[in-house]
Scaffold this motif. Structure first.
Motif, PDB file in Angstrom:
ATOM      1  N   GLN A  92       2.265 -33.416  50.515  1.00  0.00           N
ATOM      2  CA  GLN A  92       2.888 -34.276  49.511  1.00  0.00           C
ATOM      3  C   GLN A  92       3.639 -33.456  48.467  1.00  0.00           C
ATOM      4  O   GLN A  92       4.729 -33.837  48.030  1.00  0.00           O
ATOM      5  N   LEU A  93       3.057 -32.329  48.075  1.00  0.00           N
ATOM      6  CA  LEU A  93       3.735 -31.465  47.106  1.00  0.00           C
ATOM      7  C   LEU A  93       5.038 -30.920  47.674  1.00  0.00           C
ATOM      8  O   LEU A  93       6.067 -30.890  46.985  1.00  0.00           O
ATOM      9  N   ALA A  94       4.991 -30.466  48.922  1.00  0.00           N
ATOM     10  CA  ALA A  94       6.182 -29.896  49.546  1.00  0.00           C
ATOM     11  C   ALA A  94       7.291 -30.936  49.665  1.00  0.00           C
ATOM     12  O   ALA A  94       8.469 -30.646  49.403  1.00  0.00           O
ATOM     13  N   GLU A  95       6.938 -32.155  50.053  1.00  0.00           N
ATOM     14  CA  GLU A  95       7.947 -33.206  50.204  1.00  0.00           C
ATOM     15  C   GLU A  95       8.565 -33.566  48.862  1.00  0.00           C
ATOM     16  O   GLU A  95       9.790 -33.743  48.754  1.00  0.00           O
ATOM     17  N   LEU A  96       7.726 -33.675  47.824  1.00  0.00           N
ATOM     18  CA  LEU A  96       8.241 -34.014  46.500  1.00  0.00           C
ATOM     19  C   LEU A  96       9.133 -32.897  45.959  1.00  0.00           C
ATOM     20  O   LEU A  96      10.212 -33.155  45.402  1.00  0.00           O
ATOM     21  N   THR A  97       8.707 -31.661  46.133  1.00  0.00           N
ATOM     22  CA  THR A  97       9.503 -30.529  45.662  1.00  0.00           C
ATOM     23  C   THR A  97      10.845 -30.481  46.369  1.00  0.00           C
ATOM     24  O   THR A  97      11.894 -30.252  45.735  1.00  0.00           O
ATOM     25  N   ALA A  98      10.832 -30.702  47.673  1.00  0.00           N
ATOM     26  CA  ALA A  98      12.085 -30.706  48.427  1.00  0.00           C
ATOM     27  C   ALA A  98      13.015 -31.810  47.939  1.00  0.00           C
ATOM     28  O   ALA A  98      14.236 -31.611  47.823  1.00  0.00           O
TER      29      ALA A  98
ATOM     30  N   ALA B 145      16.632 -30.970  46.256  1.00  0.00           N
ATOM     31  CA  ALA B 145      17.817 -31.550  46.888  1.00  0.00           C
ATOM     32  C   ALA B 145      18.651 -32.349  45.894  1.00  0.00           C
ATOM     33  O   ALA B 145      19.874 -32.463  46.047  1.00  0.00           O
ATOM     34  N   ALA B 146      17.997 -32.865  44.861  1.00  0.00           N
ATOM     35  CA  ALA B 146      18.697 -33.631  43.826  1.00  0.00           C
ATOM     36  C   ALA B 146      19.274 -32.727  42.732  1.00  0.00           C
ATOM     37  O   ALA B 146      19.835 -33.218  41.752  1.00  0.00           O
ATOM     38  N   GLY B 147      19.109 -31.417  42.901  1.00  0.00           N
ATOM     39  CA  GLY B 147      19.693 -30.483  41.960  1.00  0.00           C
ATOM     40  C   GLY B 147      18.779 -30.016  40.853  1.00  0.00           C
ATOM     41  O   GLY B 147      19.234 -29.351  39.907  1.00  0.00           O
ATOM     42  N   HIS B 148      17.489 -30.327  40.956  1.00  0.00           N
ATOM     43  CA  HIS B 148      16.539 -29.936  39.918  1.00  0.00           C
ATOM     44  C   HIS B 148      15.868 -28.607  40.266  1.00  0.00           C
ATOM     45  O   HIS B 148      15.905 -28.149  41.415  1.00  0.00           O
ATOM     46  N   ARG B 149      15.226 -28.015  39.277  1.00  0.00           N
ATOM     47  CA  ARG B 149      14.458 -26.793  39.478  1.00  0.00           C
ATOM     48  C   ARG B 149      12.993 -27.172  39.633  1.00  0.00           C
ATOM     49  O   ARG B 149      12.388 -27.729  38.710  1.00  0.00           O
TER      50      ARG B 149
ATOM     51  N   ALA C  79       6.761 -35.776  37.626  1.00  0.00           N
ATOM     52  CA  ALA C  79       7.652 -34.752  38.167  1.00  0.00           C
ATOM     53  C   ALA C  79       9.092 -35.244  38.153  1.00  0.00           C
ATOM     54  O   ALA C  79      10.015 -34.514  37.754  1.00  0.00           O
ATOM     55  N   ARG C  80       9.306 -36.487  38.552  1.00  0.00           N
ATOM     56  CA  ARG C  80      10.661 -37.037  38.591  1.00  0.00           C
ATOM     57  C   ARG C  80      11.208 -37.262  37.184  1.00  0.00           C
ATOM     58  O   ARG C  80      12.376 -36.968  36.906  1.00  0.00           O
ATOM     59  N   VAL C  81      10.365 -37.772  36.285  1.00  0.00           N
ATOM     60  CA  VAL C  81      10.812 -38.022  34.911  1.00  0.00           C
ATOM     61  C   VAL C  81      11.112 -36.709  34.193  1.00  0.00           C
ATOM     62  O   VAL C  81      12.147 -36.568  33.525  1.00  0.00           O
TER      63      VAL C  81
END
Length: 255
Positions: A46-52, A56-60, A27-29
């Protein structure tokens, strides 16, 4: 490709098993490489935290709580990607489970069904939904197998059988859909830091040295190293790669 653009710039991608390990690294890569991601797993927190974190970093990024063993749920996850981002360009079918490292005659008979349902039927369910979204426009699908899909590694026999099956499904789908512009490939990671591997090595601590002594690069991979390979195969830079299984194992299978 324009200089400075990411591998997956402008692409709508879907990643299963995205709540931890290789999936969350992917997801990050993928986001770093410019993709919009739809993250799929069973664990919502875990999904919600990763998505947030990604947003927050400007990704979709968005997430869908779903189990790959449920074909209707996977169809809904693919629909979410299409509805939010306009299409599905690439998918990384990463979700999988392991089994206790026991000889097959000592395993509970239900272990076979649980492992095959997730690791094989799950990939089947995912690909069927993904192909339907890609027919007529093309795309790329990457399935996560294992070095256990190529050789008999020191893990459970049913896990090895399931990962061999993933490679078979990959080859069959590649042959069926290449003419439609859909490239289907697999990766075969070696030992990688993840919940599954950490649990397995915790049960058999001596096995880590065995694995390291057998590899040209004697270390356990970071999940991001596996995710990088998946991102490349999902990208247009792998435009002539189809039906292959890319080993990402530190040279373990060359011995």
């Amino acid at each position: 490709m324009t200089a400075g653009r990411g591998l997956l710039e402008g692409k709508s991608t879907l990643i299963t098993g995205a709540s931890a390990g290789i999936g969350s690294a992917a997801a990050r890569v993928f986001c770093r490489e410019g993709a919009a991601v739809t993250l799929v797993a069973r664990r919502e927190r875990q999904l919600a935290e990763l998505t947030a974190e990604l947003v927050a970093a400007g990704h979709r990024a968005q997430y869908v709580v779903a189990d790959v063993t449920d074909p209707a749920a996977m169809a809904e996850a693919v629909s979410a990607a299409v509805e939010t981002y306009g299409a599905l360009d690439a998918a990384f079918n990463n979700a999988g489970v392991g089994a206790e490292p026991k000889p097959m005659h000592l395993l509970d008979e239900n272990v076979y069904d649980s492992v095959m349902d997730t690791n094989v039927r799950g990939v089947w369910n995912c690909m069927r939904a993904q192909v339907k979204a890609m027919i007529g426009r093309g795309g790329a699908i990457v399935n996560n197998s294992s070095t256990g899909g190529l050789v008999a590694t020191p893990v459970s026999s049913v896990y090895i059988a399931s990962k061999h099956a993933v490679i078979g499904l990959t080859k069959a789908a590649a042959a069926e859909y290449a003419a439609h512009g859909i490239r289907v490939n697999a990766i075969a990671p070696g030992s990688t830091r993840s919940e599954m591997v950490d649990d397995w090595l915790g049960r058999q601590p001596a096995m880590e040295k065995v694995l390291l002594d057998s590899a040209l690069l004697p270390r356990i991979a970071d999940p991001h190293e596996i995710a990088e390979a998946a991102a490349w195969l999902c990208s247009d830079r792998a435009s002539f790669v189809v039906g292959t299984t890319l080993t990402v194992d530190g040279g373990w299978t060359t011995r």
